[in-house]
Design a protein around this motif. Sequence first.
Motif, PDB file in Angstrom:
ATOM      1  N   UNK A  59       7.656 -10.910  59.419  1.00  0.00           N
ATOM      2  CA  UNK A  59       6.893  -9.664  59.531  1.00  0.00           C
ATOM      3  C   UNK A  59       7.650  -8.476  58.958  1.00  0.00           C
ATOM      4  N   UNK A  60       8.968  -8.485  59.084  1.00  0.00           N
ATOM      5  CA  UNK A  60       9.810  -7.421  58.530  1.00  0.00           C
ATOM      6  C   UNK A  60      10.127  -7.664  57.057  1.00  0.00           C
ATOM      7  N   UNK A  61       9.553  -8.720  56.496  1.00  0.00           N
ATOM      8  CA  UNK A  61       9.731  -9.111  55.083  1.00  0.00           C
ATOM      9  C   UNK A  61      11.198  -9.331  54.712  1.00  0.00           C
ATOM     10  N   UNK A  62      11.951  -9.871  55.672  1.00  0.00           N
ATOM     11  CA  UNK A  62      13.354 -10.207  55.414  1.00  0.00           C
ATOM     12  C   UNK A  62      13.495 -11.641  54.911  1.00  0.00           C
ATOM     13  N   UNK A  63      12.489 -12.463  55.198  1.00  0.00           N
ATOM     14  CA  UNK A  63      12.442 -13.830  54.684  1.00  0.00           C
ATOM     15  C   UNK A  63      11.019 -14.098  54.203  1.00  0.00           C
ATOM     16  N   UNK A  64      10.854 -15.061  53.280  1.00  0.00           N
ATOM     17  CA  UNK A  64       9.512 -15.355  52.757  1.00  0.00           C
ATOM     18  C   UNK A  64       8.582 -15.953  53.822  1.00  0.00           C
ATOM     19  N   UNK A  65       7.289 -15.784  53.620  1.00  0.00           N
ATOM     20  CA  UNK A  65       6.270 -16.304  54.543  1.00  0.00           C
ATOM     21  C   UNK A  65       6.271 -17.836  54.595  1.00  0.00           C
ATOM     22  N   UNK A  66       6.906 -18.489  53.638  1.00  0.00           N
ATOM     23  CA  UNK A  66       6.958 -19.960  53.661  1.00  0.00           C
ATOM     24  C   UNK A  66       7.663 -20.483  54.910  1.00  0.00           C
TER      25      UNK A  66
END
Length: 121
Positions: A59-66
């Motif tokens: 959610x914080x876009x620190x890791x990919x949604x994968x």
Amino acid sequence: MKKILRNAVLSIVLACGINPLYAGAGHDHSHAGNGHSYESITKAEVESIAEKQLSALMNDQKIPKTWSKADILDAKKKQFKYSTEWLVRFYNTRVEDKAKQIMYIFVNLSGEVTGVNYTGK
């Protein structure tokens, strides 16, 4: 004589305080919740905490949604230099960099996330 005895008893009560006199059944001296002692969380609880941490990172876009499709490899207690913590490993085959296919989430025995990395150290 009665006056001396009364003054002595009154002095003792004032010196010791009145609060100890009110300790009744159900009173204990545990320190749960204040950092002194706690019960260790279960494996199921630590897995849930780690999954929530993984979602927060996405959610914080620190890791990919994968990582939303990542599987838990295992959750084990591990002894470190100064403490024992839970170590939860997630495996994501959709990540191209093989060095970053396993994510490690560290959770202390009271359920607080203490770290996340790709090395497990």
